[in-house]
Design an enzyme around this catalytic site. Structure first.
Site, PDB file in Angstrom:
ATOM      1  N   HIS A 181       0.824  -1.196   0.000  1.00 30.73           N
ATOM      2  CA  HIS A 181       0.000   0.000   0.000  1.00 30.73           C
ATOM      3  C   HIS A 181       0.867   1.257   0.000  1.00 30.73           C
ATOM      4  O   HIS A 181       2.073   1.217   0.257  1.00 30.73           O
ATOM      5  CB  HIS A 181      -0.925  -0.004   1.220  1.00 30.73           C
ATOM      6  CG  HIS A 181      -1.966  -1.065   1.168  1.00 30.73           C
ATOM      7  ND1 HIS A 181      -2.928  -1.237   2.143  1.00 30.73           N
ATOM      8  CD2 HIS A 181      -2.214  -2.043   0.247  1.00 30.73           C
ATOM      9  CE1 HIS A 181      -3.710  -2.266   1.837  1.00 30.73           C
ATOM     10  NE2 HIS A 181      -3.290  -2.760   0.689  1.00 30.73           N
TER      11      HIS A 181
ATOM     12  N   GLU B 161       1.046   3.893   2.026  1.00 33.64           N
ATOM     13  CA  GLU B 161       1.686   4.303   3.274  1.00 33.64           C
ATOM     14  C   GLU B 161       2.972   3.516   3.513  1.00 33.64           C
ATOM     15  O   GLU B 161       3.995   4.070   3.938  1.00 33.64           O
ATOM     16  CB  GLU B 161       0.723   4.110   4.458  1.00 33.64           C
ATOM     17  CG  GLU B 161      -0.547   4.948   4.360  1.00 33.64           C
ATOM     18  CD  GLU B 161      -1.710   4.226   3.693  1.00 33.64           C
ATOM     19  OE1 GLU B 161      -2.850   4.458   4.117  1.00 33.64           O
ATOM     20  OE2 GLU B 161      -1.474   3.424   2.752  1.00 33.64           O
TER      21      GLU B 161
ATOM     22  N   CYS C   6      -5.623   1.614   6.281  1.00 37.93           N
ATOM     23  CA  CYS C   6      -6.275   0.351   6.652  1.00 37.93           C
ATOM     24  C   CYS C   6      -5.838  -0.097   8.054  1.00 37.93           C
ATOM     25  O   CYS C   6      -4.718   0.161   8.498  1.00 37.93           O
ATOM     26  CB  CYS C   6      -5.989  -0.737   5.621  1.00 37.93           C
ATOM     27  SG  CYS C   6      -4.275  -1.247   5.500  1.00 37.93           S
TER      28      CYS C   6
ATOM     29  N   CYS D 168      -1.748  -0.700   7.576  1.00 36.94           N
ATOM     30  CA  CYS D 168      -0.901   0.476   7.364  1.00 36.94           C
ATOM     31  C   CYS D 168      -0.706   1.281   8.647  1.00 36.94           C
ATOM     32  O   CYS D 168       0.317   1.959   8.805  1.00 36.94           O
ATOM     33  CB  CYS D 168      -1.495   1.364   6.278  1.00 36.94           C
ATOM     34  SG  CYS D 168      -1.371   0.615   4.630  1.00 36.94           S
TER      35      CYS D 168
END
Length: 363
Positions: free
Chosen positions: A56, A58, A80, A89
């Site tokens: 992801h 981040e 998330c 994350c």
């Protein structure tokens, strides 16, 4: 001072949205997220969701040998909090000593929605929600629809027309110039699926891929509506179907064609008609079941018109040449242009060296 900081906050979130746009349409079931990390009002790192959806944004922004302590993080979507194929994350956000997190909108995924704020605050991380909210809601419309079981997937339509509104040039394959066509390839890269018809493919012998150098890997899957399996045997598209996922939608039995498609790694999808007519809604829901959330329809004037009439389109992209075809023109799109009142307000500011691009929001 507050006004100045507010201006900077919006600027950093705009940068995060620009990062998210980089991989729009290429992150599979995950949304394309952008992340900007700021320290002392200077950007020190950035990240976007990786191609195919993982890692992801981040993680990509924070998984670096940088001192992130007391930094601010600007991210387009709520971080998330759930474990899936990767850890949440918020774990790396906590670990890296981020002091404040800005996110534009809540995640539509029930596993995360409205849960990040409380978990971040438990770690004494400040939270701000809502920067550039309207822009983010518009950007994530396809993702939001994908999470609503009852909604049809997000679909845009692209069409090329002459100055006098014809969609077919009797004397030339092309209506618009090469700059419009290249822009069309760029547009394709922002979708996970191109929807067309057998008639369009047979007539144009089109590849329906992204042919910009360095972006070929962003070519979307191709879906061809072919109710009676009339797709020709010698098409360019069939030569690339082992590299680019290709699907044919039909409701006909034809063992010979089915063997051909199987040998070319083409997936046949059976979708029943509705009162002897193609059911576009059934087709779209079938594509949604298969994980497609951003669909671009590139077909002829009839299909584009039907989709517009049935209100199944989110945006219409019109590439217009500055040439009048007159007697060499065929299949007029004039009625739809007039009905939608397309004018200079819909023009996109891009230099196509004579051609013009319009974008019309339908719903």
């Amino acid at each position: 001072m507050k006004k100045s900081q507010s201006h900077l906050d919006n600027k950093f979130m705009k940068m995060a949205l620009d990062k998210a746009y980089e991989h729009l349409g290429s992150t599979k079931e995950n949304p394309s997220v952008g992340c900007i990390v700021v320290k002392n009002n200077a950007v020190i790192s950035s990240g976007t969701t990786s191609l195919n959806g993982r890692p992801h944004a981040e993680f990509n922004a924070l998984n670096k040998k940088i001192n992130f302590k007391d930094s601010k993080l600007y991210v387009t979507l709520e971080p998330c909090v759930h474990y899936g194929l990767t850890s949440p994350c918020i774990n790396i956000i906590k670990k890296k000593g981020i002091k404040k997190v800005y996110y534009s909108i809540l995640d539509s995924d029930k596993r995360t929605k409205s849960k990040a704020k409380s978990q971040l605050k438990k770690s004494n991380i400040k939270v701000n929600i809502g920067l550039m909210k309207n822009e983010s809601l518009d950007f994530y419309k396809s993702y939001i629809l994908s999470k609503d079981k009852k909604s049809l997937p997000y679909m845009d339509v692209k069409i090329a027309i002459s100055k006098d509104f014809f969609t077919i040039n009797k004397k030339n394959k092309w209506i618009t110039n090469e700059f419009s066509r290249n822009n069309g390839h760029l547009l394709r890269s922002k979708y996970d699926c191109i929807l067309t018809t057998y008639r369009s493919v047979n007539n144009d012998n089109s590849l329906l891929n992204c042919r910009i150098d360095g972006m070929q890997h962003l070519s979307p899957s191709r879906v061809i509506i072919d109710k009676n399996l009339k797709l020709k045997h010698n098409l360019k598209l069939l030569r690339t179907s082992k590299k680019i996922p290709t699907f044919v939608i039909t409701n006909t039995e034809n063992k010979s064609k089915e063997r051909l498609f199987k040998s070319k790694n083409i997936t046949l999808i059976k979708v029943p008609n509705e009162e002897k007519k193609i059911s576009y809604k059934k087709i779209l829901m079938e594509l949604k079941k298969r994980g497609f959330s951003r669909i671009l329809c590139e077909a002829g004037s009839y299909t584009a018109g039907e989709l517009l009439k049935k209100r199944l389109v989110n945006n219409l992209y019109v590439f217009m040449s500055q040439t009048n075809l007159r007697k060499n023109g065929k299949k007029s799109f004039k009625k739809h242009i007039k009905d939608l009142n397309i004018n200079n307000k819909n023009k996109i500011n891009v230099n196509l060296f004579g051609d013009v691009l319009y974008k019309v929001r339908i719903k």
